[in-house]
Motif scaffolding. Sequence first.
Motif, PDB file in Angstrom:
ATOM      1  N   SER A   1      -3.442 -12.166   3.162  1.00 35.62           N
ATOM      2  CA  SER A   1      -3.846 -11.884   2.010  1.00 35.62           C
ATOM      3  C   SER A   1      -2.812 -12.806   1.027  1.00 35.62           C
ATOM      4  O   SER A   1      -3.352 -13.168  -0.002  1.00 35.62           O
TER       5      SER A   1
ATOM      6  N   ASN B   1      -3.335  -1.316   6.339  1.00 33.19           N
ATOM      7  CA  ASN B   1      -1.950  -1.246   5.613  1.00 33.19           C
ATOM      8  C   ASN B   1      -1.754   0.164   4.983  1.00 33.19           C
ATOM      9  O   ASN B   1      -1.082   0.619   5.052  1.00 33.19           O
TER      10      ASN B   1
ATOM     11  N   THR C   1      -4.414  -2.620  -7.278  1.00 30.69           N
ATOM     12  CA  THR C   1      -3.539  -3.491  -7.418  1.00 30.69           C
ATOM     13  C   THR C   1      -4.040  -4.217  -8.697  1.00 30.69           C
ATOM     14  O   THR C   1      -3.519  -3.984  -9.942  1.00 30.69           O
TER      15      THR C   1
ATOM     16  N   PRO D   1       1.109  -9.200  -0.643  1.00 28.47           N
ATOM     17  CA  PRO D   1       0.990  -7.655  -0.256  1.00 28.47           C
ATOM     18  C   PRO D   1       1.732  -7.366   0.773  1.00 28.47           C
ATOM     19  O   PRO D   1       2.281  -6.105   1.114  1.00 28.47           O
ATOM     20  N   ASP D   2       1.817  -8.222   1.946  1.00 31.00           N
ATOM     21  CA  ASP D   2       2.682  -7.756   3.131  1.00 31.00           C
ATOM     22  C   ASP D   2       3.203  -9.214   3.632  1.00 31.00           C
ATOM     23  O   ASP D   2       2.959 -10.303   3.264  1.00 31.00           O
TER      24      ASP D   2
ATOM     25  N   LYS E   1       0.595  -1.224   0.072  1.00 32.34           N
ATOM     26  CA  LYS E   1       0.002  -0.128  -0.098  1.00 32.34           C
ATOM     27  C   LYS E   1       0.743   1.229  -0.051  1.00 32.34           C
ATOM     28  O   LYS E   1       0.252   2.299  -0.310  1.00 32.34           O
TER      29      LYS E   1
ATOM     30  N   GLY F   1      -7.511  -6.903   4.279  1.00 29.24           N
ATOM     31  CA  GLY F   1      -6.486  -6.943   3.227  1.00 29.24           C
ATOM     32  C   GLY F   1      -7.637  -7.009   2.166  1.00 29.24           C
ATOM     33  O   GLY F   1      -7.794  -6.218   1.193  1.00 29.24           O
ATOM     34  N   LEU F   2      -8.247  -8.522   1.603  1.00 26.32           N
ATOM     35  CA  LEU F   2      -8.758  -8.484   0.497  1.00 26.32           C
ATOM     36  C   LEU F   2     -10.419  -8.592   0.850  1.00 26.32           C
ATOM     37  O   LEU F   2     -10.764  -8.893   2.092  1.00 26.32           O
TER      38      LEU F   2
ATOM     39  N   GLY G   1      -8.794  -5.814  -3.177  1.00 31.54           N
ATOM     40  CA  GLY G   1      -9.471  -5.257  -1.798  1.00 31.54           C
ATOM     41  C   GLY G   1     -10.040  -3.966  -2.637  1.00 31.54           C
ATOM     42  O   GLY G   1     -11.138  -4.119  -2.856  1.00 31.54           O
ATOM     43  N   THR G   2      -9.175  -2.716  -2.495  1.00 32.56           N
ATOM     44  CA  THR G   2     -10.071  -1.691  -3.066  1.00 32.56           C
ATOM     45  C   THR G   2      -9.878  -1.908  -4.660  1.00 32.56           C
ATOM     46  O   THR G   2     -10.461  -1.130  -5.392  1.00 32.56           O
ATOM     47  N   THR G   3      -9.011  -3.042  -4.954  1.00 31.50           N
ATOM     48  CA  THR G   3      -8.916  -3.378  -6.608  1.00 31.50           C
ATOM     49  C   THR G   3      -7.797  -2.361  -7.180  1.00 31.50           C
ATOM     50  O   THR G   3      -7.819  -2.639  -8.423  1.00 31.50           O
TER      51      THR G   3
HETATM   52  C1  LIG Z   1      -2.610  -7.199   3.190  1.00 29.78           C
HETATM   53  C2  LIG Z   1      -3.472  -6.625   1.989  1.00 29.78           C
HETATM   54  N1  LIG Z   1      -3.562  -7.219   0.761  1.00 29.78           N
HETATM   55  C3  LIG Z   1      -4.322  -7.086   0.016  1.00 29.78           C
HETATM   56  C4  LIG Z   1      -4.828  -5.633  -0.274  1.00 29.78           C
HETATM   57  C5  LIG Z   1      -5.436  -5.205  -1.562  1.00 29.78           C
HETATM   58  O1  LIG Z   1      -5.081  -4.374  -2.249  1.00 29.78           O
HETATM   59  P1  LIG Z   1      -5.565  -3.284  -3.087  1.00 29.78           P
HETATM   60  O2  LIG Z   1      -6.379  -2.328  -2.268  1.00 29.78           O
HETATM   61  O3  LIG Z   1      -4.713  -2.817  -4.005  1.00 29.78           O
HETATM   62  O4  LIG Z   1      -6.864  -4.066  -3.858  1.00 29.78           O
HETATM   63  C6  LIG Z   1      -4.683  -4.804   0.806  1.00 29.78           C
HETATM   64  C7  LIG Z   1      -5.121  -3.518   0.653  1.00 29.78           C
HETATM   65  O5  LIG Z   1      -5.186  -2.674   1.695  1.00 29.78           O
HETATM   66  C8  LIG Z   1      -3.876  -5.410   2.047  1.00 29.78           C
HETATM   67  O6  LIG Z   1      -3.602  -4.434   2.966  1.00 29.78           O
END
Ligand SMILES: Cc1ncc(COP(=O)(O)O)c(C=O)c1O
Length: 344
Positions: free
Chosen positions: A264, A71, A182, A297-298, A41, A221-222, A178-180
């Motif tokens: 995630s 995140n 990525t 992602p983390d 993020k 996250g997702l 998540g927010t989509t």
């Molecule tokens: C741990 C984790 N994975 C995946 C995502 C999803 O990413 P995106 O918001 O770009 O879809 C997030 C988003 O906050 C996240 O914190």
Amino acid sequence: MPVISASHEFEVSDLFVNLQPLFGRRLFLKVEGFNFAGSIKLKAAREIVAQAEAAGVLGPGSTLVESSSGNMGVALSVLAANRGFRFLCVTDSRCNEVTRRTMESFGAEVHVVTEPHETEGFLGARIRHVKALLAADDKKVWLNQYLSPGNWMAHYRTTAPAIARQFPDLNVLFIGAGTTGTLMGCARYFRERRPSVRVIAVDSVGSVTFGRPAATRHIPGLGTSVRPPLLDESLVDAAIHVEEADTVRTCRELMRHGFLFGGSTGTAVSGALHWLDEHYGNGTGAPDQVTAVTISPDLGERYMETVYRDDWVRDSIGPEGLTAGVEYADIGSAFTAGLETISG
Ligand SMILES: Cc1ncc(COP(=O)(O)O)c(C=O)c1O
């Protein structure tokens, strides 16, 4: 060796883990957790903040408000500390305690929403809280990661090209939603430059993003409880839905091999393995000729009290989350709203 003067300048863009020795598939994991915010993020936060600063919307003295499952909040806390604006994060009770304390240590104010909205869940409740804060104080700025083009542009400019460079033979790309941000950044890039690559969204069971019914989810996250406005389904070939028990089992399987990743990552890897098994399993083709990539992602430290804690898994997800090993034989598949969905 990079030399930096601001924490957000450091990024690891070329680290991939080959998961073939673990799972027997040509599946590679792009690792995004090695930066000073500890997650992917930071990229979106950097782009969104840079655009707002360039437009004169945000500067020293402003108070930025944002809704985040954790995140994005940490990433904006890092940037706020560096850029000299104040930051107020609206999160909910699923946010890890250590993530909340990290934001506060950076100097952010954190509001934790404890009651989900009747129909729009925790996300709906968080957004309402943000709107109430803005209505009460016109000096507060909301850049809105759910709408901001910087959210997907960051991945269009950095994440997707890094994957394309490393894998000229890429066939399938699995991206968690998540927010989509990525997903949309990567999907747009590959549609334009490498349209033969299949882009598969990975979502959690209980998320409404792809038109499925809402249900309780525990891992941040997702997944969403309100459909993400950034999503353009026409850019996505299919959506896979993963049970949280599969997420936990996959995280723990990765850990048994020395890789400690966030929740995630388990969802993304589990979804990818299911899909590859369904489409290129024994007898369906040549599994070794398919090259696939997904994203982590983390990292996992923030999940020690949840995904990696037995009593939390037993109480929140159920005993099936504690079964050792990863089982991919019991896949059912269905078609919903034109998108292929699989739940394990
Ligand atoms: C741990 C984790 N994975 C995946 C995502 C999803 O990413 P995106 O918001 O770009 O879809 C997030 C988003 O906050 C996240 O914190």
